[in-house]
Design a protein around this motif. Structure first.
Motif, PDB file in Angstrom:
ATOM      1  N   ALA A 161       0.844  -1.196   0.000  1.00  0.00           N
ATOM      2  CA  ALA A 161       0.000   0.000   0.000  1.00  0.00           C
ATOM      3  C   ALA A 161       0.878   1.246   0.000  1.00  0.00           C
ATOM      4  N   LEU A 162       1.977   1.187   0.740  1.00  0.00           N
ATOM      5  CA  LEU A 162       2.938   2.289   0.744  1.00  0.00           C
ATOM      6  C   LEU A 162       3.558   2.461  -0.642  1.00  0.00           C
ATOM      7  N   ALA A 163       3.891   1.340  -1.286  1.00  0.00           N
ATOM      8  CA  ALA A 163       4.458   1.406  -2.639  1.00  0.00           C
ATOM      9  C   ALA A 163       3.458   2.005  -3.622  1.00  0.00           C
ATOM     10  N   ALA A 164       2.187   1.626  -3.488  1.00  0.00           N
ATOM     11  CA  ALA A 164       1.154   2.167  -4.380  1.00  0.00           C
ATOM     12  C   ALA A 164       0.977   3.663  -4.159  1.00  0.00           C
ATOM     13  N   SER A 165       1.052   4.104  -2.903  1.00  0.00           N
ATOM     14  CA  SER A 165       0.895   5.534  -2.621  1.00  0.00           C
ATOM     15  C   SER A 165       2.054   6.349  -3.174  1.00  0.00           C
ATOM     16  N   ALA A 166       3.215   5.678  -3.361  1.00  0.00           N
ATOM     17  CA  ALA A 166       4.366   6.340  -3.988  1.00  0.00           C
ATOM     18  C   ALA A 166       4.352   6.162  -5.503  1.00  0.00           C
ATOM     19  N   GLY A 248     -17.685   1.088  -3.255  1.00  0.00           N
ATOM     20  CA  GLY A 248     -17.180   2.452  -3.121  1.00  0.00           C
ATOM     21  C   GLY A 248     -15.753   2.536  -3.619  1.00  0.00           C
ATOM     22  N   PHE A 249     -14.835   2.981  -2.745  1.00  0.00           N
ATOM     23  CA  PHE A 249     -13.424   3.066  -3.112  1.00  0.00           C
ATOM     24  C   PHE A 249     -12.663   1.790  -2.770  1.00  0.00           C
ATOM     25  N   GLY A 250     -13.371   0.760  -2.302  1.00  0.00           N
ATOM     26  CA  GLY A 250     -12.710  -0.480  -1.933  1.00  0.00           C
ATOM     27  C   GLY A 250     -13.432  -1.696  -2.462  1.00  0.00           C
ATOM     28  N   PHE A 251     -13.375  -2.773  -1.676  1.00  0.00           N
ATOM     29  CA  PHE A 251     -13.972  -4.036  -2.082  1.00  0.00           C
ATOM     30  C   PHE A 251     -14.848  -4.592  -0.966  1.00  0.00           C
ATOM     31  N   LYS A 252     -15.668  -5.559  -1.337  1.00  0.00           N
ATOM     32  CA  LYS A 252     -16.360  -6.402  -0.381  1.00  0.00           C
ATOM     33  C   LYS A 252     -16.403  -7.808  -0.956  1.00  0.00           C
ATOM     34  N   VAL A 253     -16.642  -8.788  -0.093  1.00  0.00           N
ATOM     35  CA  VAL A 253     -16.694 -10.176  -0.515  1.00  0.00           C
ATOM     36  C   VAL A 253     -18.137 -10.553  -0.838  1.00  0.00           C
ATOM     37  N   ALA A 254     -18.318 -11.257  -1.947  1.00  0.00           N
ATOM     38  CA  ALA A 254     -19.653 -11.701  -2.350  1.00  0.00           C
ATOM     39  C   ALA A 254     -19.537 -13.076  -2.991  1.00  0.00           C
ATOM     40  N   LYS A 255     -20.659 -13.722  -3.175  1.00  0.00           N
ATOM     41  CA  LYS A 255     -20.674 -14.983  -3.906  1.00  0.00           C
ATOM     42  C   LYS A 255     -20.438 -14.701  -5.388  1.00  0.00           C
ATOM     43  N   ALA A 256     -19.661 -15.546  -6.007  1.00  0.00           N
ATOM     44  CA  ALA A 256     -19.269 -15.305  -7.389  1.00  0.00           C
ATOM     45  C   ALA A 256     -20.423 -15.507  -8.353  1.00  0.00           C
ATOM     46  N   ASN A 257     -20.572 -14.561  -9.262  1.00  0.00           N
ATOM     47  CA  ASN A 257     -21.449 -14.728 -10.416  1.00  0.00           C
ATOM     48  C   ASN A 257     -20.975 -13.784 -11.504  1.00  0.00           C
ATOM     49  N   ASP A 258     -21.319 -14.090 -12.710  1.00  0.00           N
ATOM     50  CA  ASP A 258     -20.789 -13.342 -13.843  1.00  0.00           C
ATOM     51  C   ASP A 258     -21.125 -11.859 -13.794  1.00  0.00           C
ATOM     52  N   PHE A 275      -3.672   0.126  -4.728  1.00  0.00           N
ATOM     53  CA  PHE A 275      -3.695   0.523  -3.318  1.00  0.00           C
ATOM     54  C   PHE A 275      -4.824  -0.189  -2.580  1.00  0.00           C
ATOM     55  N   ALA A 276      -6.000  -0.260  -3.213  1.00  0.00           N
ATOM     56  CA  ALA A 276      -7.135  -0.930  -2.585  1.00  0.00           C
ATOM     57  C   ALA A 276      -6.852  -2.412  -2.370  1.00  0.00           C
ATOM     58  N   LEU A 277      -6.241  -3.062  -3.351  1.00  0.00           N
ATOM     59  CA  LEU A 277      -5.876  -4.473  -3.205  1.00  0.00           C
ATOM     60  C   LEU A 277      -4.859  -4.671  -2.080  1.00  0.00           C
TER      61      LEU A 277
END
Length: 333
Positions: A161-166, A248-258, A275-277
């Motif tokens: 995350a630090l590397a991404a911010s740079a 939003g600006f990040g992620f959430k976990v969900a069940k996979a579907n196309d 950065f989010a990853l």
């Protein structure tokens, strides 16, 4: 006409006795690095490994290449100088989580933002191993160590995350216990033009054994690692039934579907996605491994060369002796 010498892994093995603890993850990294150097056509005389202080920083002794075991946290600064004066060299920085992110944090950040063509391998075992087990910048909050018997009061720093911010142009993560995956990541880093930052989840068998085991151990990796693959959905779990979806600006976990699956694209120009990853926290989220970001941008070395060319065209090649004599005369008067 003589052909080009083809080297193998053993050609990059030095005669120096290796002094790491039995079972240390560094052995796997060393062996994989030697194989990658051979596979990517590197030469011993054109490869330079520069390290700071720590167990991982013994790395240059064990490679039959040029190397420089420097001072705590300053390996990126030394590497910057080496590469700037000889851009044709393949320059690698070997560092640990304590070396790079504590005393070396400033040098780490500025080496990345310059996008010089150097490769930074950050061994992350979340502890100070060489100095016998103190908590490090990547130790989890509450981690019990010799310097934090009641638990570390600090929140852990996330290196990528630090590397991404740079604004790093290449960001990746791999594990010491997965040499096939590690070889793929290191080969991609070796071939990248610009600063490549690779975090290696590494195990310290003495002071922080199995720190990464909950997610990258043989019995847990299928469930808890998210293998990043170019143009493939962000799926994880033993049966690939879980997915990361936008929130939003990040992620959430969900069940996979196309309909909901995000597709991994490391060539995304903005660093926000990487950065989010890199900011995902286990156990709420899986731990991503692979290449987070891989983009092209003019390197620091290219910019320096262009500036030197412009200066010579404008002012001529110059005469250092005459310049020094002129300055000395001016000081006298």
């Amino acid at each position: 006409m003589m052909g080009i010498e083809v080297l193998n892994r053993k050609d990059f093995v030095s005669a120096t006795q290796i002094k790491w603890c039995r079972g240390c993850g560094d052995f796997n990294v060393l062996k994989t690095m030697q194989a990658v150097l051979a596979k990517t056509g590197r030469t011993r005389e054109n490869s330079v490994f520069i390290s700071g202080i720590g167990c991982s920083s013994r790395f240059p002794y064990y490679l039959n290449t040029y190397g420089f075991h420097t001072i705590h946290g300053r390996a990126p600064a030394i590497a910057t100088g080496v590469k700037a004066v000889n851009p044709d060299l393949d320059v690698w920085v070997i560092t640990g989580d304590g070396d790079a992110l504590s005393i070396g944090g400033n040098h780490f950040i500025h080496a990345i933002r310059r996008n010089q063509d150097i490769k930074i391998l950050l061994f992350n075992n979340a502890v100070y191993g060489l100095t016998k087990g103190q908590f490090s910048p990547t130790s989890s909050q509450g981690a019990v160590s010799k310097s934090s018997p009641l638990g570390s009061p600090d929140r852990a720093l996330r290196p990528l995350a630090l590397a991404a911010s740079a604004d790093a142009t290449f960001i990746a993560r791999t594990s010491d216990n997965d040499p096939v995956h590690m070889a793929m990541v290191l080969e991609a880093a070796a071939n990248h033009q610009g600063t490549a930052v690779v975090e290696i989840l590494q195990n310290c068998v003495i002071f922080n054994d199995q720190v990464h085991e909950p997610y990258n151990g043989p019995k847990s990796r299928d469930e808890h690692l998210l293998y990043l693959k170019h143009d493939k959905p962000l799926l994880f779990g033993k049966d690939q039934s879980n997915a990361l979806v936008s929130d939003g600006f990040g992620f959430k976990v969900a069940k996979a579907n196309d309909a909901c699956c995000l597709v991994h694209r490391p060539t995304e120009e903005s660093a926000a996605y990487a950065f989010a990853l890199a900011s995902l926290s286990y156990p709420e989220f899986p731990v991503p491994v692979g290449i987070f970001r891989q983009i092209h941008r003019p390197t620091f070395d290219h910019v320096l060369t262009e500036q030197q060319s412009v200066a010579v065209q404008k002012n001529g090649p110059g005469d250092l002796k005459a310049l020094l004599q002129k300055n000395s005369y001016q000081r006298l008067i």
